[in-house]
Design a protein around this motif. Structure first.
Motif, PDB file in Angstrom:
ATOM      1  N   GLU A 170       0.968  -1.124   0.056  1.00  0.00           N
ATOM      2  CA  GLU A 170       0.030  -0.043   0.211  1.00  0.00           C
ATOM      3  C   GLU A 170       0.938   1.202  -0.139  1.00  0.00           C
ATOM      4  OE1 GLU A 170      -4.157  -1.477   2.188  1.00  0.00           O
ATOM      5  OE2 GLU A 170      -2.574  -0.670   3.359  1.00  0.00           O
ATOM      6  N   GLY A 171       2.023   1.362   0.321  1.00  0.00           N
ATOM      7  CA  GLY A 171       2.817   2.325   0.528  1.00  0.00           C
ATOM      8  C   GLY A 171       2.339   3.382   1.644  1.00  0.00           C
ATOM      9  N   THR A 172       2.838   4.739   1.309  1.00  0.00           N
ATOM     10  CA  THR A 172       2.206   5.531   2.197  1.00  0.00           C
ATOM     11  C   THR A 172       1.559   6.712   1.424  1.00  0.00           C
ATOM     12  OG1 THR A 172       4.434   6.820   2.010  1.00  0.00           O
ATOM     13  CG2 THR A 172       4.111   5.381   3.693  1.00  0.00           C
ATOM     14  N   VAL A 173       0.848   7.303   2.266  1.00  0.00           N
ATOM     15  CA  VAL A 173      -0.174   8.285   1.630  1.00  0.00           C
ATOM     16  C   VAL A 173       0.778   9.687   1.195  1.00  0.00           C
ATOM     17  CG1 VAL A 173      -2.106   9.885   1.851  1.00  0.00           C
ATOM     18  CG2 VAL A 173      -2.090   7.624   2.801  1.00  0.00           C
ATOM     19  N   ALA A 174       0.676  10.084   0.282  1.00  0.00           N
ATOM     20  CA  ALA A 174       1.615  11.341  -0.175  1.00  0.00           C
ATOM     21  C   ALA A 174       0.848  12.569   0.734  1.00  0.00           C
ATOM     22  CB  ALA A 174       1.290  11.576  -1.517  1.00  0.00           C
ATOM     23  N   LYS A 175       1.780  13.166   1.050  1.00  0.00           N
ATOM     24  CA  LYS A 175       1.349  14.303   1.880  1.00  0.00           C
ATOM     25  C   LYS A 175       1.405  15.548   1.310  1.00  0.00           C
ATOM     26  CE  LYS A 175       2.768  12.302   6.550  1.00  0.00           C
ATOM     27  NZ  LYS A 175       3.840  12.638   7.400  1.00  0.00           N
ATOM     28  N   ILE A 176       0.312  16.599   1.486  1.00  0.00           N
ATOM     29  CA  ILE A 176       0.281  17.800   0.853  1.00  0.00           C
ATOM     30  C   ILE A 176       1.189  18.873   1.467  1.00  0.00           C
ATOM     31  CG2 ILE A 176      -1.291  19.558   0.263  1.00  0.00           C
ATOM     32  CD1 ILE A 176      -3.652  17.669   0.520  1.00  0.00           C
ATOM     33  N   LYS A 177       2.248  19.037   0.573  1.00  0.00           N
ATOM     34  CA  LYS A 177       3.051  20.344   0.867  1.00  0.00           C
ATOM     35  C   LYS A 177       2.484  21.618   0.597  1.00  0.00           C
ATOM     36  CE  LYS A 177       7.162  21.080   1.877  1.00  0.00           C
ATOM     37  NZ  LYS A 177       7.498  20.731   3.429  1.00  0.00           N
ATOM     38  N   HIS A 178       1.459  21.872  -0.286  1.00  0.00           N
ATOM     39  CA  HIS A 178       1.420  23.206  -0.642  1.00  0.00           C
ATOM     40  C   HIS A 178       0.091  23.208  -1.300  1.00  0.00           C
ATOM     41  CE1 HIS A 178       1.559  27.620  -0.739  1.00  0.00           C
ATOM     42  NE2 HIS A 178       1.146  27.443  -2.325  1.00  0.00           N
ATOM     43  N   VAL A 179      -1.053  24.035  -1.030  1.00  0.00           N
ATOM     44  CA  VAL A 179      -2.312  24.433  -1.710  1.00  0.00           C
ATOM     45  C   VAL A 179      -2.463  25.716  -2.150  1.00  0.00           C
ATOM     46  CG1 VAL A 179      -4.752  24.045  -1.824  1.00  0.00           C
ATOM     47  CG2 VAL A 179      -3.477  22.445  -0.504  1.00  0.00           C
ATOM     48  N   ASN A 180      -2.230  25.839  -3.308  1.00  0.00           N
ATOM     49  CA  ASN A 180      -2.223  27.570  -4.179  1.00  0.00           C
ATOM     50  C   ASN A 180      -3.502  27.662  -4.850  1.00  0.00           C
ATOM     51  OD1 ASN A 180      -1.068  29.907  -4.832  1.00  0.00           O
ATOM     52  ND2 ASN A 180      -0.290  28.943  -6.537  1.00  0.00           N
ATOM     53  N   ILE A 181      -4.107  28.774  -4.611  1.00  0.00           N
ATOM     54  CA  ILE A 181      -5.189  29.267  -5.357  1.00  0.00           C
ATOM     55  C   ILE A 181      -5.018  30.567  -6.112  1.00  0.00           C
ATOM     56  CG2 ILE A 181      -7.808  30.013  -5.304  1.00  0.00           C
ATOM     57  CD1 ILE A 181      -7.931  28.510  -2.664  1.00  0.00           C
ATOM     58  N   VAL A 182      -4.864  30.474  -7.617  1.00  0.00           N
ATOM     59  CA  VAL A 182      -4.462  31.657  -8.402  1.00  0.00           C
ATOM     60  C   VAL A 182      -5.757  32.222  -8.839  1.00  0.00           C
ATOM     61  CG1 VAL A 182      -3.266  32.170 -10.357  1.00  0.00           C
ATOM     62  CG2 VAL A 182      -2.360  30.288  -8.958  1.00  0.00           C
ATOM     63  N   GLY A 183      -5.702  33.410  -8.993  1.00  0.00           N
ATOM     64  CA  GLY A 183      -7.011  34.154  -9.467  1.00  0.00           C
ATOM     65  C   GLY A 183      -8.029  34.852  -8.696  1.00  0.00           C
ATOM     66  N   ASN A 184      -7.871  34.629  -7.462  1.00  0.00           N
ATOM     67  CA  ASN A 184      -8.771  35.207  -6.339  1.00  0.00           C
ATOM     68  C   ASN A 184      -8.451  36.479  -6.091  1.00  0.00           C
ATOM     69  OD1 ASN A 184      -6.321  33.486  -5.111  1.00  0.00           O
ATOM     70  ND2 ASN A 184      -7.425  34.321  -3.170  1.00  0.00           N
ATOM     71  N   GLU A 185      -9.329  37.159  -6.015  1.00  0.00           N
ATOM     72  CA  GLU A 185      -9.068  38.903  -5.725  1.00  0.00           C
ATOM     73  C   GLU A 185      -9.957  39.327  -4.582  1.00  0.00           C
ATOM     74  OE1 GLU A 185      -9.309  41.195  -9.009  1.00  0.00           O
ATOM     75  OE2 GLU A 185      -7.654  40.310 -10.142  1.00  0.00           O
ATOM     76  N   VAL A 186     -10.990  38.704  -4.490  1.00  0.00           N
ATOM     77  CA  VAL A 186     -12.360  39.205  -3.719  1.00  0.00           C
ATOM     78  C   VAL A 186     -11.859  38.694  -2.275  1.00  0.00           C
ATOM     79  CG1 VAL A 186     -14.713  39.450  -2.842  1.00  0.00           C
ATOM     80  CG2 VAL A 186     -13.768  39.554  -5.305  1.00  0.00           C
ATOM     81  N   PHE A 187     -11.789  37.258  -2.107  1.00  0.00           N
ATOM     82  CA  PHE A 187     -11.321  36.654  -0.729  1.00  0.00           C
ATOM     83  C   PHE A 187      -9.970  36.061  -1.018  1.00  0.00           C
ATOM     84  CE2 PHE A 187     -15.799  35.735  -2.250  1.00  0.00           C
ATOM     85  CZ  PHE A 187     -16.524  36.439  -1.149  1.00  0.00           C
ATOM     86  N   ASP A 188      -9.342  36.294   0.086  1.00  0.00           N
ATOM     87  CA  ASP A 188      -7.712  35.809   0.263  1.00  0.00           C
ATOM     88  C   ASP A 188      -7.909  34.547   0.246  1.00  0.00           C
ATOM     89  OD1 ASP A 188      -8.352  35.276   3.016  1.00  0.00           O
ATOM     90  OD2 ASP A 188      -8.077  37.344   3.547  1.00  0.00           O
ATOM     91  N   ASP A 189      -6.545  33.910   0.449  1.00  0.00           N
ATOM     92  CA  ASP A 189      -6.310  32.436   0.419  1.00  0.00           C
ATOM     93  C   ASP A 189      -6.795  31.899   1.558  1.00  0.00           C
ATOM     94  OD1 ASP A 189      -5.413  32.924  -2.074  1.00  0.00           O
ATOM     95  OD2 ASP A 189      -3.116  32.519  -1.591  1.00  0.00           O
ATOM     96  N   GLU A 190      -6.251  32.603   2.833  1.00  0.00           N
ATOM     97  CA  GLU A 190      -6.686  31.800   4.141  1.00  0.00           C
ATOM     98  C   GLU A 190      -8.261  31.853   4.318  1.00  0.00           C
ATOM     99  OE1 GLU A 190      -6.132  32.702   8.829  1.00  0.00           O
ATOM    100  OE2 GLU A 190      -5.263  34.215   7.223  1.00  0.00           O
ATOM    101  N   GLN A 191      -8.818  32.597   3.827  1.00  0.00           N
ATOM    102  CA  GLN A 191     -10.501  32.623   3.811  1.00  0.00           C
ATOM    103  C   GLN A 191     -10.760  31.167   3.074  1.00  0.00           C
ATOM    104  OE1 GLN A 191     -12.404  36.296   3.184  1.00  0.00           O
ATOM    105  NE2 GLN A 191     -14.347  35.505   3.642  1.00  0.00           N
ATOM    106  N   LEU A 192     -10.436  31.188   1.839  1.00  0.00           N
ATOM    107  CA  LEU A 192     -11.022  30.005   0.892  1.00  0.00           C
ATOM    108  C   LEU A 192     -10.327  28.624   1.488  1.00  0.00           C
ATOM    109  CD1 LEU A 192     -10.611  31.819  -2.677  1.00  0.00           C
ATOM    110  CD2 LEU A 192     -12.512  31.605  -1.239  1.00  0.00           C
TER     111      LEU A 192
END
Length: 905
Positions: A170-192
């Motif tokens: 089964e191996g190991t579950v890949a861990k998320i290093k970074h989630v990036n949202i591109v194109g948002n202007e009204v709501f900031d990354d933290e809020q989304l």
């Protein structure tokens, strides 16, 4: 045609004529069969004995047999007029072994294999196995296990069988290093990113698995992000692309979302179209979307659901209501049209029940608000489901409305239930030093033999407690839901320990109660009861129950020499003051010691039982008074002094209950409240009344968290000729169902111990019995209590005896946050909570001598916080709690860990 052409045509047709040669099949011979039956082969052949067959048709026979999937190789030949079919069967799967899997259960993997035609006993197909291994690997990739591998090996076994050995890494579950949202202007990354179930995680990532990638979770996050914008008017919002990048070692994932927010659209018009069926004004009251508001997708879809339910209540069970937005990009407005297609009115042909293996259909059917033969009503069908859930007999109730085949206006309604334990049973056998041998047994069943009736039996007995009780309740005494219940009970209680006790009771009685439903969510109850209670205070009751003599010391108590102690003890044992001077002289003491009942000249005369009568009260008083300069007085009158010790009481009970809870046990939403009033009928030996109020409210906080608020309030008082509330009708607090973290019933007022005094032996003759290195006044200490009924002194151990006494005012409050337990798949029979409890008992008629007794003072509420768990088992509710006090009174008794199994009777 010339000669050359004729010759050429003959040469071309000659092979075809030869190939098309036919023969008559007089028999069919099968060779090579092992497991496949001959009948299966004959059924698959498109010819029969006696038919004419050509070589071309023989090829068709081969293809027909291959299509069965049973054979790996097929050859068809001819032996004269006999058709010979020789086959090589595919191997059968004998065993399937799976190793290395943890994330996906073996049962689920085997189920997937079976659905794809690979199961023990089935024909083995290598192509299917190869495709399935790829599918299994794709499932692991969807869980973020990119390094997972699936290897399948086929092991040949005797008798043309194979064994499948599937090894999974089964191996190991890949861990998320970074989630990036591109194109948002009204709501900031933290809020989304707060909307996402996936993320980079934090300190508790090992527990929440937030940073472990999953394709399904990512899809859910994308839907939540899209709904977030659409619910705020961004009608042209779009997710342009989604990139999931994997590191070379397949252990780290980078997620990038490219979005276009667009502009905010406002609602310009709301219209209705289609066949409305019901009055348009009624439907418009259900529309949540208003003109000039920002567009909201959730309001539009919710409106569609409301209109659909409203039509369903009229019998249009399969109505279709769709909200259609029409965008105007010129002015950023949107017109919403709700198109209504009611379909045909449906009628219920039949109501069926599934899963009720114990509960009879009649018990379920009487809860139905949707009738067979009537117009199908969504509200009635749902209300029936809720009523089944509130019974408390079932873990889960589901309902499905099915169209009747061949009819477009009939439906069948099917309720599927999953039963759970609806009662409790308990028994105990033991031995304790103070209580002796103990036996207890109780049975409480809320669904007696599946009839829906509640029946309970209880027997508990030991040296000091014996109780028997029986209760019965029929919730449908009449077909329209009037309930009737009654109970019988008998109890003997003796709390005497070391000749000191609060009170002992001997009680028997009976009650009958009727309940009447006033609506779908409320009912009133009316009850009458009779009880007889007799009270024995034992040797020395607490002052609130019965007065007891006491010694008021005018001066500090002096040391008493051993000789005086001997004389006091002789008086207690029965020595007499023969000359009536109030003292025990040496001669009188000697006469007592030398007393011989067989001596006719004896000064002492035995009573009818052959014993010497104890010395009268006045002699002891004068002896003690002369010895210690103390004065004997009476304490204030107790309840029994003023009212007697045996009572016949007739009681009247009136109650009202309202409940919108979604379940009878372990509710998670809704509310309930109950008011109860009990009155001893005027003319009873005791006249009093009690008023209690109970309420609870559930409010969802998130998908998995629910807030529960509860309260219990009570007030009781005497009236008429009864001077004060009977002490055995007091309220108590502390323990389960009250304020956890405190011992059961220990909150609130304490009793005032019976008056007593101490005699100290002379330090000259004392021994160091308390091992403090000195012979002092605390050594050889004896406590004495005077029984006012007999005038006897009795020695006892020095006990405080300030037991909980209760009061006439009860205040309890609680707040809980219900949460699911991790790693447990089925949560329906369990409920865990973080809680804060607060409460106490007060008394509006406190005595000056009582400890911890106060008039109503909310500032004196005791409080605690902790963690609780309830589990519905086959033996009844199993409840645990660990709690720590936040606020406590001086005399409160705490208890960190508490548990109970079953019900208390």
């Amino acid at each position: 045609m010339n000669r050359f052409s004729l010759i050429f045509s003959f040469l071309l047709l000659f092979p075809l004529v030869s190939l098309a040669e036919t023969f008559r099949v007089n028999d069919i011979r099968l060779q090579g069969l092992q497991r496949v039956s001959a009948g299966t082969v004959f059924a698959s052949l498109p010819i029969q004995v006696g038919a004419q067959i050509s070589d071309v048709e023989i090829q068709q026979l081969s293809r027909a047999l291959f299509r069965t999937g049973f054979f790996e190789d097929i050859s068809i030949g001819r032996d004269g007029s006999v058709l010979v079919v020789t086959v090589k069967e595919r191997p059968a799967i004998s065993t399937i072994n799976i190793e290395g899997n943890k994330a996906i259960k073996t049962e689920d993997l085997l189920s997937g294999l079976t659905e794809n035609g690979l199961a023990e006993g089935q024909i083995f197909k290598r192509a299917t196995l190869e495709g399935l291994t790829q599918e299994l690997q794709r499932q692991y990739v969807a869980q973020g296990r990119y390094s997972a591998s699936v290897e399948a090996k086929v092991e040949s076994l005797p008798r043309n069988q194979v064994g499948l050995n599937i090894t999974i890494d089964e191996g190991t579950v890949a861990k998320i290093k970074h989630v990036n949202i591109v194109g948002n202007e009204v709501f900031d990354d933290e809020q989304l990113l707060e909307l996402f179930e996936l993320g980079t995680g934090g300190w508790f990532s090992w527990f929440s698995s937030k940073n472990k990638y999953s394709k399904e979770k990512l899809s859910g996050d994308i839907e939540r992000l899209e709904s977030y914008y659409l619910d705020r008017g961004y009608l042209r919002f779009s997710i342009d692309s989604t990139q999931v990048s994997l590191s070379p070692d397949k252990e780290t994932v980078y997620i990038t979302l490219n979005i276009t927010e667009g502009d905010v659209y406002t609602v310009s018009e709301v219209d209705l179209a289609g066949d409305l069926v019901v009055d348009e004004s009624q439907i418009r009251r259900l529309i949540l979307v208003k003109e000039e508001q920002n567009f909201s997708q959730v309001l539009m879809t919710t409106t569609s659901e409301y209109i659909t339910k409203r039509l369903g209540n009229e019998g249009y069970t399969f109505a279709d209501v769709r909200g259609i937005p029409e965008r105007n990009d010129d002015d950023n407005t949107v017109k919403i049209t709700f198109f209504v297609d009611p379909g045909k009115r449906a009628y219920v042909r039949r109501i069926d029940f599934r899963g009720n293996t114990k509960t009879s259909d009649e018990v379920l059917r009487r809860e139905m608000r949707q009738m067979e033969g009537g117009s199908a009503s969504t509200a009635a069908i749902e209300q029936s489901k809720i009523r089944l859930e509130r019974l408390g007999y079932f873990k889960e109730v589901n309902v499905d409305t099915k169209e009747v085949p061949g009819s477009n206006d009939l439906v069948d309604v099917e309720y599927t239930v999953e039963e759970q334990p609806s009662g409790s049973i308990g028994a105990s056998v033991g031995y304790a030093q103070q209580t002796g041998a103990t036996f207890g047994a109780n049975v409480q069943q809320d669904n007696w033999f599946g009839t829906g009736k509640s029946v309970g039996f209880s027997l508990n007995t030991n040296r000091f407690v014996t109780s028997y009780s029986f209760n019965y309740n029929d919730p449908y005494f009449t077909p329209d839901g009037v309930s009737r219940g009654f109970s019988l009970y008998y109890r003997e209680r003796d709390f005497g320990q070391f000749n000191v006790s609060n009170f002992n009771t001997d009680t028997y009685g009976a009650n009958v109660t009727f309940g009447y439903p006033t609506s779908e969510i409320s009912r009133i109850s009316l009850g009458f009861g009779f009880s007889n209670i007799s009270i024995d205070t034992g040797f020395a009751a607490v002052q609130e129950i019965r007065s007891s003599p006491r010694l008021i010391e005018d001066v500090p108590l002096r040391y008493v020499d051993q000789d005086t102690i001997d004389r006091i003890e002789a008086l207690i044992a029965g020595a007499r003051d023969l000359d009536g001077d109030g003292l025990l002289s040496d001669a009188e003491l000697e006469a007592f010691r030398n007393y011989d009942p067989d001596d006719d000249q004896s000064t002492y005369e035995p009573n009818a039982s052959g014993n010497i009568d104890p010395y009268d009260y006045s002699g002891i008083v004068s002896t003690i008074t002369e010895m210690d300069d103390v004065l004997l007085l009476d304490s204030p009158e107790g309840f029994i002094d003023r009212n007697g010790n045996e009572f016949n009481m007739f009681t009247f009970n009136l109650g009202w209950r309202q409940s919108t809870l979604n379940r009878g046990r372990l509710a998670t939403r809704g509310a309930s409240q109950q008011v109860s009033f009990e009155l001893s009928v005027p003319g009873s030996d005791l006249e009093y009344y009690k008023l209690t109020y109970n309420a609870q409210y559930f409010k969802p906080l998130t998908k998995n968290l629910t807030l529960r608020l509860r309260t219990q309030l009570g007030f009781a008082e005497s009236y008429g000729n009864t001077s004060e509330l009977p002490f055995f009708e007091h309220f108590y607090a502390g323990g389960f169902g009250s304020v956890r973290g405190f011992e059961r019933n220990t909150l609130g007022p304490r009793a005032s111990p019976a008056f007593s005094y101490n005699l100290y032996r002379s330090p000259i003759s004392a021994s160091d019995t308390n091992a403090d290195g000195n012979a002092d006044e605390f050594d050889n200490l004896a406590s004495y209590i005077i029984d006012p009924a007999t005038g006897q002194l009795s020695a006892s151990q020095r006990t405080r005896n300030d037991n909980p006494f209760g009061g006439n005012v009860l205040m309890e409050f609680g707040a809980e946050v219900l949460f699911p337990l991790p790693f447990i798949k089925d949560q329906r029979s369990m409920q865990s909570a973080f809680f804060i409890d607060a409460g106490n008992v007060f008394d509006t008629n406190c005595r000056s001598s009582q400890l911890n007794c106060y008039d109503v003072e909310p500032g004196r509420l005791s409080a605690s916080y902790g963690l609780g768990l309830t589990w519905i088992t086959g033996f009844g509710p199993l409840t645990f709690s660990i709690a720590k006090p936040i606020q406590q009174q001086e005399d409160d008794e705490t208890e960190f860990f508490q548990f109970s199994l079953g019900n208390t009777f």
